[in-house]
Structure formats: structure tokens, C-alpha cells
Motif scaffolding. Structure first.
Motif, short mmCIF file in Angstrom:
data_model
loop_
_atom_site.label_atom_id
_atom_site.label_comp_id
_atom_site.label_asym_id
_atom_site.label_seq_id
_atom_site.Cartn_x
_atom_site.Cartn_y
_atom_site.Cartn_z
N SER A 179 39.12 -43.69 -48.36
CA SER A 179 39.79 -44.04 -49.62
C SER A 179 38.91 -45.01 -50.41
N LEU A 180 39.16 -45.10 -51.71
CA LEU A 180 38.29 -45.89 -52.59
C LEU A 180 38.60 -47.38 -52.49
N THR A 181 37.57 -48.20 -52.51
CA THR A 181 37.74 -49.64 -52.69
C THR A 181 38.11 -49.87 -54.16
N ASP A 182 38.46 -51.11 -54.51
CA ASP A 182 38.76 -51.41 -55.92
C ASP A 182 37.56 -51.07 -56.80
N ARG A 183 36.38 -51.40 -56.28
CA ARG A 183 35.18 -51.14 -57.08
C ARG A 183 34.93 -49.63 -57.21
N GLY A 184 35.09 -48.92 -56.11
CA GLY A 184 34.92 -47.47 -56.15
C GLY A 184 35.91 -46.85 -57.13
N ASP A 185 37.14 -47.36 -57.10
CA ASP A 185 38.17 -46.84 -57.99
C ASP A 185 37.80 -47.12 -59.46
N ALA A 186 37.29 -48.32 -59.72
CA ALA A 186 36.91 -48.66 -61.11
C ALA A 186 35.80 -47.73 -61.60
N ILE A 187 34.87 -47.42 -60.72
CA ILE A 187 33.76 -46.53 -61.10
C ILE A 187 34.28 -45.13 -61.40
N VAL A 188 35.13 -44.63 -60.53
CA VAL A 188 35.65 -43.27 -60.74
C VAL A 188 36.49 -43.21 -62.02
N ARG A 189 37.26 -44.30 -62.29
CA ARG A 189 38.07 -44.32 -63.51
C ARG A 189 37.19 -44.35 -64.77
N ASN A 190 35.98 -44.93 -64.62
CA ASN A 190 35.07 -45.01 -65.77
C ASN A 190 34.09 -43.83 -65.83
N THR A 191 34.28 -42.89 -64.96
CA THR A 191 33.47 -41.67 -64.97
C THR A 191 34.36 -40.54 -65.47
N PRO A 192 34.10 -40.02 -66.68
CA PRO A 192 34.99 -38.99 -67.22
C PRO A 192 35.26 -37.83 -66.26
N PHE A 193 34.29 -37.46 -65.42
CA PHE A 193 34.53 -36.37 -64.48
C PHE A 193 35.46 -36.79 -63.32
N GLY A 194 35.71 -38.10 -63.19
CA GLY A 194 36.66 -38.58 -62.20
C GLY A 194 36.22 -38.45 -60.76
N ARG A 195 34.93 -38.49 -60.52
CA ARG A 195 34.43 -38.38 -59.13
C ARG A 195 33.00 -38.90 -59.06
N PHE A 196 32.50 -39.06 -57.81
CA PHE A 196 31.09 -39.39 -57.61
C PHE A 196 30.26 -38.11 -57.72
N GLY A 197 28.95 -38.28 -57.95
CA GLY A 197 28.06 -37.12 -57.97
C GLY A 197 27.69 -36.70 -56.56
N GLY A 236 28.12 -37.63 -64.82
CA GLY A 236 29.52 -37.25 -65.05
C GLY A 236 30.11 -37.92 -66.28
N GLY A 237 29.24 -38.39 -67.18
CA GLY A 237 29.70 -38.99 -68.44
C GLY A 237 29.86 -40.50 -68.40
N PHE A 238 29.51 -41.15 -67.26
CA PHE A 238 29.70 -42.60 -67.12
C PHE A 238 29.06 -43.37 -68.28
N GLY A 239 27.83 -43.03 -68.63
CA GLY A 239 27.11 -43.79 -69.66
C GLY A 239 27.61 -43.53 -71.07
N ALA A 240 28.33 -42.43 -71.24
CA ALA A 240 28.83 -42.11 -72.58
C ALA A 240 30.17 -42.75 -72.86
N PHE A 241 30.81 -43.27 -71.81
CA PHE A 241 32.22 -43.68 -71.90
C PHE A 241 32.32 -45.20 -72.08
N SER A 242 33.14 -45.64 -73.03
CA SER A 242 33.34 -47.07 -73.23
C SER A 242 34.36 -47.63 -72.25
N GLY A 243 35.07 -46.76 -71.56
CA GLY A 243 36.13 -47.23 -70.65
C GLY A 243 37.48 -47.27 -71.33
N VAL A 244 37.48 -47.03 -72.64
CA VAL A 244 38.75 -47.05 -73.39
C VAL A 244 39.02 -45.66 -73.92
#
Ligand code: NAD
Length: 275
Positions: free
Chosen positions: A220-238, A267-275
């Protein structure tokens, strides 16, 4: 081997540092399966043997070469260069895959920048930046004598924007990006485009270095892992194989007018502002 000459890597001599690791190792196996002659660089013979065994599963033995060298050890790299030139006569590609982080160069929870372990910071810059510069210094001169050359470096999502805690690695990868552009301009001008230098920018890929940071033992995801996945538009790791296409493109003639570029596979991480 490839039906389009744009993507044909048959017999290209491609060197891969960090080839006993997750991402560069996977790329090395892929390149060998595409018909390239691949030089696997590693620091220890036993890990290299395991990587070469994988290479030989898909590729005639004669196309897989393993050499032990630390990317910070110039004499070892020069010996390796001589071995490769003696065996195959040229160098067509270099994938600078050795790199990574260490905990001392990050700011642990509850700590501040004032607690930074500067020795660790320096070691992370050494590995990622100098460990990209030095192989480039040793292996690009033979490319100048050949018909072509392509260098592919590894940046990170932490290079263009601040990622909390990751101070040393971010500085090092930002240096790699600038060095990529610098060398692209220098070699591009000197060779009229014969030698190109680019970087891939992987987003977050689960590997041995970051697994404990991003996931719990039960997966399962740690808080940090979860934050990364939430900020990755594809919603997962590569996954390592998702870098193959970008690396193939940058090493092949398909990218013959591309240099100094940083290609995100995130997965779009760099394109996303998080909002
Ligand atoms: N995994 C990710 O999410 C991610 C994201 C962005 C960038 N990257 C970058 O991708 C590259 C590959 O990372 P990975 O996740 O496969 O890590 P990894 O730890 O699996 O592979 C790194 C390899 O580098 C080798 N290495 C370390 N120090 C070395 C040295 N001094 N000399 C020679 N080899 C050395 C290690 O032995 C290992 O085989 C690295 O540059 C890393 O910074 C990884």
C-alpha cells in the motif's frame, strides 16, 4: 531488424551505465533485443553476470558485453573504451543510466535544511552529475571519429521543480539537464549534428531505491507515495518498459534533428499543477 530505417538500431554499439539497475538494465535488455551491440556497465561482476544472462536470453552471445567500471573512475572508463574499440571499432550510443539518491542528501521528516549531511549531498552530486559528465568525456571522442553518436542522460522530475526533502538529488539532476544542453550545443556545432545529446526525464518509477519511501511492506502507498500518485494525472507509477520507446527514439535516426531536449516520461506529473 526494425522494419523502419528510422528506428533501426541493428549493430549499433550502445554503452549503458547503471546496466545492473532497474531502469537502465531494462533499457539495455530492450536495446539488445532490437539488435544493438550493448555494453553493460556495472560495478560488480556478479551483478553484471546476472544482467548478461538476461541479455543472452534474447540476443546472440556476441552482442552482449559486460564491463566492470565505476562511472567516477576515469582510468577504468578509459580501459573500457579501449576494450570496446578493440572489439567493435566504434561507439554509436551512450545511455548514462548510473545514478540515484541516498538518504543523507534528503531532509528527513522533522528535520530542516540546517540538518543536511553535506558529505552525502556531495556524493549524490558526484554520482549523478559527475557520473554523467565523466563517461561523456571518455566515450564521445570516439563518436567524433564515427558516422554518428547519441548520448542519452537521465534527468528526474525533481530537476525542473522543487520536490520536498530531495535537495541533493534535485541539484544534481538540474546539473545533468544543463550539462545535456551544454554538450548538445558544443557537439552539435562541432559535428554539424552528427552527435546529439538529450535526456529522458522519468517521473516516478517504483524501484529498490524508492520503494520504502513510496510503499509499505504490504504494497500500500505511504503518504508520500499517495501524494505522488495523486499528482500524476495517470494515477500510477511508471514501469521500466515505458521508458524503452523514448530511449529508442533518442538513440535512433528518428530523432536526427533532436538535440538538447529533455523528454518527460512521467504520466503527466510535470504538466500538472496539482489543482
Ligand atoms: N526510479 C525512478 O523513479 C527514477 C526517476 C527519475 C530518474 N531516475 C534515474 O534513473 C536512473 C536509473 O535509476 P534506477 O531507478 O534504475 O536505479 P537503480 O538503483 O536500480 O540503478 C542505478 C544503477 O547505478 C549503479 N551505480 C550507482 N553508483 C555507481 C557508480 N559510482 N558507478 C557505476 N554504477 C553505479 C547502481 O549499481 C545501479 O545499478 C538513475 O539516474 C536515476 O537517478 C530514476
Amino acid at each position: 531488424m526494425n522494419s523502419s530505417p528510422l528506428f533501426d538500431l541493428t549493430d549499433r554499439v550502445i554503452l549503458v551505465t547503471g546496466a545492473t539497475g532497474a531502469l537502465a538494465g531494462s533499457a539495455a535488455d530492450y536495446l539488445a533485443a532490437q539488435g544493438a551491440r550493448v555494453v553493460y556497465f556495472g560495478r560488480t561482476q556478479d551483478k553484471l553476470d546476472a544482467a548478461l544472462a538476461r541479455c543472452r536470453e534474447t540476443t546472440p552471445d556476441a552482442r552482449c558485453l559486460g564491463l566492470v567500471a565505476d562511472v567516477l573512475d576515469r582510468p577504468a572508463l578509459e580501459r573500457a573504451r579501449d576494450t570496446i574499440l578493440h572489439r567493435w571499432g566504434r561507439i554509436d550510443g551512450l545511455l548514462n543510466g548510473a545514478g540515484g539518491n541516498q538518504s543523507g542528501a534528503t531532509i528527513a521528516p522533522g528535520k530542516t535544511f540546517a540538518d543536511l549531511d553535506f558529505t552525502a549531498f556531495r556524493e549524490v552530486v558526484d554520482l549523478n552529475l559527475h557520473g554523467t559528465v565523466l563517461p561523456s568525456l571518455v566515450f564521445t571522442p570516439p563518436m567524433l571519429e564515427g558516422a554518428r553518436g547519441s548520448v542519452v542522460n537521465f534527468s528526474s522530475a525533481s530537476a525542473p521543480q522543487a520536490i520536498t526533502r530531495v535537495v541533493g538529488y534535485s541539484a544534481a539532476k538540474a546539473g545533468v539537464e544543463n550539462f545535456t544542453r551544454w554538450l548538445a550545443v558544443d557537439l552539435g556545432r562541432r559535428t554539424q549534428g552528427k552527435i546529439r545529446v538529450n535526456a529522458v526525464l522519468p517521473g516516478f518509477f517504483l524501484g529498490e531505491q524508492n520503494r520504502r519511501l513510496l510503499t509499505h511492506e504490504d504494497g500500500s502507498l505511504t503518504d508520500r507515495g499517495d501524494a505522488i500518485v495523486r499528482n500524476t494525472p495517470f494515477g500510477r507509477f511508471g514501469q521500466a518498459a515505458e521508458l524503452h520507446g523514448a530511449i529508442h527514439y533518442l538513440l535512433a535516426d528518428a530523432s536526427s534533428f533532436v538535440t538538447g531536449s529533455i523528454l518527460s516520461i512521467d504520466g503527466g506529473f510535470g504538466a500538472f499543477s496539482g489543482v
